[in-house]
Design an enzyme around this catalytic site. Structure first.
Site, mmCIF file in Angstrom:
data_model
loop_
_atom_site.group_PDB
_atom_site.id
_atom_site.type_symbol
_atom_site.label_atom_id
_atom_site.label_comp_id
_atom_site.label_asym_id
_atom_site.label_seq_id
_atom_site.Cartn_x
_atom_site.Cartn_y
_atom_site.Cartn_z
ATOM 1 N N ASP A 135 49.360 52.152 -17.570
ATOM 2 C CA ASP A 135 50.418 51.604 -18.193
ATOM 3 C C ASP A 135 51.346 51.458 -17.114
ATOM 4 O O ASP A 135 51.332 51.979 -16.008
ATOM 5 C CB ASP A 135 50.831 52.086 -19.570
ATOM 6 C CG ASP A 135 51.519 53.248 -19.508
ATOM 7 O OD1 ASP A 135 51.462 54.124 -18.355
ATOM 8 O OD2 ASP A 135 51.905 53.835 -20.588
ATOM 9 N N CYS A 170 48.750 57.403 -18.078
ATOM 10 C CA CYS A 170 50.099 56.896 -18.727
ATOM 11 C C CYS A 170 51.100 57.867 -18.432
ATOM 12 O O CYS A 170 50.908 58.627 -17.578
ATOM 13 C CB CYS A 170 49.787 56.528 -20.218
ATOM 14 S SG CYS A 170 49.218 58.073 -21.200
ATOM 15 N N THR A 186 52.443 60.864 -19.853
ATOM 16 C CA THR A 186 52.019 62.087 -20.410
ATOM 17 C C THR A 186 50.503 62.229 -20.155
ATOM 18 O O THR A 186 50.094 63.201 -20.156
ATOM 19 C CB THR A 186 52.228 62.547 -21.679
ATOM 20 O OG1 THR A 186 51.741 61.566 -22.662
ATOM 21 C CG2 THR A 186 53.857 62.698 -22.216
ATOM 22 N N HIS A 233 32.099 72.442 -17.582
ATOM 23 C CA HIS A 233 31.759 72.695 -18.773
ATOM 24 C C HIS A 233 31.847 71.364 -19.930
ATOM 25 O O HIS A 233 30.894 71.467 -20.704
ATOM 26 C CB HIS A 233 32.735 73.842 -19.760
ATOM 27 C CG HIS A 233 32.601 75.096 -19.059
ATOM 28 N ND1 HIS A 233 33.350 76.097 -19.695
ATOM 29 C CD2 HIS A 233 32.004 75.631 -18.041
ATOM 30 C CE1 HIS A 233 33.001 77.085 -18.813
ATOM 31 N NE2 HIS A 233 32.246 76.925 -17.776
ATOM 32 N N HIS A 270 26.078 74.426 -22.009
ATOM 33 C CA HIS A 270 27.056 73.374 -22.163
ATOM 34 C C HIS A 270 26.607 72.056 -22.652
ATOM 35 O O HIS A 270 27.146 71.358 -23.386
ATOM 36 C CB HIS A 270 27.976 73.186 -20.972
ATOM 37 C CG HIS A 270 28.504 74.432 -20.627
ATOM 38 N ND1 HIS A 270 29.661 75.288 -21.422
ATOM 39 C CD2 HIS A 270 28.263 75.323 -19.327
ATOM 40 C CE1 HIS A 270 29.861 76.295 -20.505
ATOM 41 N NE2 HIS A 270 29.246 76.325 -19.552
HETATM 42 C C1 RB5 Z 1 55.212 54.960 -22.325
HETATM 43 O O1 RB5 Z 1 56.621 54.972 -22.412
HETATM 44 C C2 RB5 Z 1 54.443 56.242 -22.777
HETATM 45 O O2 RB5 Z 1 54.659 56.381 -24.024
HETATM 46 C C3 RB5 Z 1 53.223 56.324 -22.457
HETATM 47 O O3 RB5 Z 1 52.870 55.915 -20.826
HETATM 48 C C4 RB5 Z 1 52.359 57.483 -22.690
HETATM 49 O O4 RB5 Z 1 53.241 58.575 -22.182
HETATM 50 C C5 RB5 Z 1 51.958 57.838 -24.083
HETATM 51 O O5 RB5 Z 1 51.272 58.726 -24.389
#
Ligand code: RB5
Length: 160
Positions: free
Chosen positions: A8, A65, A67, A98, A133
Site C-alpha cells: 500500500d 504495508c 506495520t 519451520h 514440521h
Molecule cells: C495505512 O495507514 C496502514 O494502516 C497500513 O499500511 C497498515 O499498517 C495496516 O495494517
C-alpha cells in the site's frame, strides 16, 4: 523463481528498493502495485498477490504495508497461504525453516531498508526443514479443509 510483490502507500518506498534487490538476485518479479504514494487500501493489493500465490500462478510473494499486520491478515485468509510477518532476521529464517512460509510480509514503517533487504535475502535462501514440521503444515491444511466444509464464513459479517 517467479514471485509477486505488492504494497500500500505505506510500503511503496520500501517496495521499490526491494524490487531492485530482487532483480539483482535474478528473480522474475511481478509488481502488483500500488505504484503511487496516494492513500490506498491494503486489502486490494494483498488480495492480488495472495490470490496469485494461492492459485499457483506464482511461487511466492512479498507484501508490505505500514506495520505488516493488515497485509498478514489478508494473506492468511487464502487457502494454502502461509504468510509470515517478519520484521527481524530470526523470524524470517524460522518462517522458512519451520513454517515453509510462502508470503513474506514486512512493515514498511517498522523496518529500515537495509534490514529489509537482509530479511529478503535470508527468506529466499533458507529452505524448509520438513521432517516434523511437514506434519504440522499438513494439520493446517486439514484445518482449512474442515473450515471449508463447515459453513464458516456464511454467517453475519462483523462490519462496523
Ligand atoms: C495505512 O495507514 C496502514 O494502516 C497500513 O499500511 C497498515 O499498517 C495496516 O495494517
Amino acid at each position: 523463481m517467479k514471485i509477486g510483490i505488492g504494497c500500500d502507500h505505506a510500503g511503496l518506498e520500501l517496495k521499490l528498493e526491494l524490487i531492485s534487490l530482487l532483480k539483482e538476485m535474478g528473480m522474475d518479479c511481478i509488481d502488483y502495485g500500488t505504484d503511487a504514494p496516494k492513500s490506498v487500501d491494503y486489502p486490494d493489493f494483498g488480495e492480488k498477490v495472495s490470490s496469485a500465490v494461492s492459485s499457483g500462478g506464482i511461487a511466492r510473494g512479498i507484501l508490505i504495508c505500514g506495520t505488516g499486520i493488515g497485509m498478514s491478515i489478508v494473506a492468511n485468509k487464502f487457502p494454502r497461504i502461509r504468510a509470515s510477518l517478519c520484521n527481524d532476521l530470526f523470524t524470517a529464517k524460522m518462517s522458512r525453516l519451520h513454517n515453509d512460509a510462502n508470503i513474506l510480509v514486512i512493515g514498511g514503517r517498522i523496518v529500515g531498508k537495509d534490514l529489509a533487504k537482509e530479511i529478503v535475502r535470508v527468506w529466499f535462501t533458507t529452505s524448509f526443514e520438513a521432517g516434523r514440521h511437514l506434519n504440522r503444515l499438513n494439520k493446517i491444511l486439514h484445518i482449512e479443509e474442515k473450515i471449508k466444509g463447515s459453513g464458516h464464513g456464511t454467517g453475519t459479517s462483523q462490519t462496523r
